[in-house]
Design a protein around this motif. Sequence first.
Motif, PDB file in Angstrom:
ATOM      1  N   SER A  86       0.841  -1.193   0.000  1.00 20.60           N
ATOM      2  CA  SER A  86       0.000   0.000   0.000  1.00 20.60           C
ATOM      3  C   SER A  86       0.873   1.238   0.000  1.00 20.60           C
ATOM      4  CB  SER A  86      -0.891   0.001   1.250  1.00 20.60           C
ATOM      5  OG  SER A  86      -1.465   1.279   1.448  1.00 20.60           O
ATOM      6  N   PRO A  87       0.589   2.221  -0.867  1.00 24.68           N
ATOM      7  CA  PRO A  87       1.415   3.445  -0.903  1.00 24.68           C
ATOM      8  C   PRO A  87       1.481   4.156   0.443  1.00 24.68           C
ATOM      9  CG  PRO A  87      -0.038   3.345  -2.810  1.00 24.68           C
ATOM     10  CD  PRO A  87      -0.455   2.219  -1.889  1.00 24.68           C
ATOM     11  N   SER A  88       0.429   4.034   1.256  1.00 19.58           N
ATOM     12  CA  SER A  88       0.421   4.720   2.553  1.00 19.58           C
ATOM     13  C   SER A  88       1.260   4.004   3.591  1.00 19.58           C
ATOM     14  CB  SER A  88      -1.021   4.849   3.064  1.00 19.58           C
ATOM     15  OG  SER A  88      -1.564   3.565   3.323  1.00 19.58           O
ATOM     16  N   ARG A  91       6.352   3.297   3.047  1.00 19.57           N
ATOM     17  CA  ARG A  91       7.465   4.117   3.516  1.00 19.57           C
ATOM     18  C   ARG A  91       7.262   4.510   4.974  1.00 19.57           C
ATOM     19  NH1 ARG A  91      10.584   4.905  -0.802  1.00 19.57           N
ATOM     20  NH2 ARG A  91      11.986   6.236   0.390  1.00 19.57           N
ATOM     21  N   ARG A  92       6.640   3.646   5.728  1.00 23.77           N
ATOM     22  CA  ARG A  92       6.407   3.897   7.149  1.00 23.77           C
ATOM     23  C   ARG A  92       7.084   2.799   7.963  1.00 23.77           C
ATOM     24  NH1 ARG A  92       0.309   4.072   8.631  1.00 23.77           N
ATOM     25  NH2 ARG A  92       0.474   5.935   7.325  1.00 23.77           N
ATOM     26  N   LEU A  93       7.834   3.208   8.979  1.00 23.86           N
ATOM     27  CA  LEU A  93       8.503   2.246   9.856  1.00 23.86           C
ATOM     28  C   LEU A  93       8.185   2.572  11.303  1.00 23.86           C
ATOM     29  CD1 LEU A  93      12.118   1.675   8.471  1.00 23.86           C
ATOM     30  CD2 LEU A  93      10.277   0.005   8.604  1.00 23.86           C
ATOM     31  N   ARG A  94       8.001   1.512  12.105  1.00 22.27           N
ATOM     32  CA  ARG A  94       7.784   1.668  13.540  1.00 22.27           C
ATOM     33  C   ARG A  94       9.003   1.083  14.247  1.00 22.27           C
ATOM     34  NH1 ARG A  94       2.664  -1.914  12.952  1.00 22.27           N
ATOM     35  NH2 ARG A  94       4.288  -2.872  11.679  1.00 22.27           N
ATOM     36  N   MET A 118      10.975   8.664   4.464  1.00 21.55           N
ATOM     37  CA  MET A 118      10.270   7.676   5.270  1.00 21.55           C
ATOM     38  C   MET A 118       9.579   8.342   6.445  1.00 21.55           C
ATOM     39  SD  MET A 118      13.149   4.669   5.336  1.00 21.55           S
ATOM     40  CE  MET A 118      12.157   3.626   6.390  1.00 21.55           C
ATOM     41  N   GLN A 119       8.404   7.835   6.795  1.00 15.86           N
ATOM     42  CA  GLN A 119       7.706   8.271   7.998  1.00 15.86           C
ATOM     43  C   GLN A 119       8.090   7.321   9.131  1.00 15.86           C
ATOM     44  OE1 GLN A 119       3.449   8.762   7.684  1.00 15.86           O
ATOM     45  NE2 GLN A 119       3.157   8.435   9.880  1.00 15.86           N
ATOM     46  N   VAL A 120       8.562   7.871  10.238  1.00 16.21           N
ATOM     47  CA  VAL A 120       9.083   7.057  11.333  1.00 16.21           C
ATOM     48  C   VAL A 120       8.247   7.277  12.588  1.00 16.21           C
ATOM     49  CG1 VAL A 120      11.120   6.471  12.696  1.00 16.21           C
ATOM     50  CG2 VAL A 120      11.389   7.339  10.363  1.00 16.21           C
TER      51      VAL A 120
END
Length: 334
Positions: A86-88, A91-94, A118-120
């Motif tokens: 998913s594009p949303s 690029r998201r990492l926890r 990236m969204q972190v």
Amino acid sequence: MDIRHFRYFVAVAEALSFGRAARHLNMSQPPLSKRIADLEVELGLRLFDRTSKKVNLTPAGETFLPKARDAVRAFDAAVRVARSMSPSQSRRLRIALPPETSRGVLSDVINRLQQEQMQVNIVEASTAEQQTLLTAGEIDIGVFRHPFPKRGLRVSAPLGQPLGVVMAADHPLAKVEKLHLSDLSPYPLVQFQRHFSPGLYDELLALCRAGGYVPPRVLHSARMTKTFLRTESGVVLAVERLAKRRGEAGSEEFVWRPLEGSPIHWWTSVVCRSDEYVGLTRVAVDSLFTSLQQHENWVPMPRPAIARRSETELIRHKPRHAARGGRKRAVRRA
């Protein structure tokens, strides 16, 4: 029958307790018991022997357990892969970090990953809490304190730091420039509570004993460390960086002293799920590994034999229930 039945079965099989498994799953015990009973009916097998005092796996349950684990892992992996497309989400990492992580590491990692667009999401959690979160798919990367079970994980090379001793400035040992572990024998050890990092807790005590220090008492503390140092002639094992940051060394009240031969270390590693060390997750793991060395003076070093033995013992006697008291606490979102 669906994947939840398998997940419930694995939880009970690992805890060997319906009550502990229900707490781990955040549900009440009666619905869990019913789900297991429904699974047994559908399979036509009794998976557990139940008495009023204990729960044991039947031979059929022992055979079924590894297959059920594999099914849960495969399902979770498929969901993660699908979500990553998913594009949303792609690029998201926890990322989970220990409470004592420095501001330098935090800022450096966020800045580096933002450069990768990236969204972190950063979470503060102990090693025990991180293990639970990583297994549940609630974080992507963690920084664990050794020892810990490594099954299903990609674990970076260990990074080490020697521990010294923090004590009150008027402590009888305060004027000794370099201490032996056995010098601490008359004095209580002030230590974090075991459930925060069971493996590290046990390993530190084992290394103390091996070096000739058997604490007459262990005083557990989260916020009363300085009080215990002042009033109980206690000692704390800590890296110099953390002791200075918390005001427990380099002040008029407290001092930090090294240990002769550096017999005790902390070891840490950057961890992710074994099948996810690719792409942006790999970039983040490698960046965090580098940042820990640059900002917190961690040094790549192998764990000694006595530490590796403690890791083997941890796996052999792995607790059957999830760590208590560990809610994740969001620290910062970038």
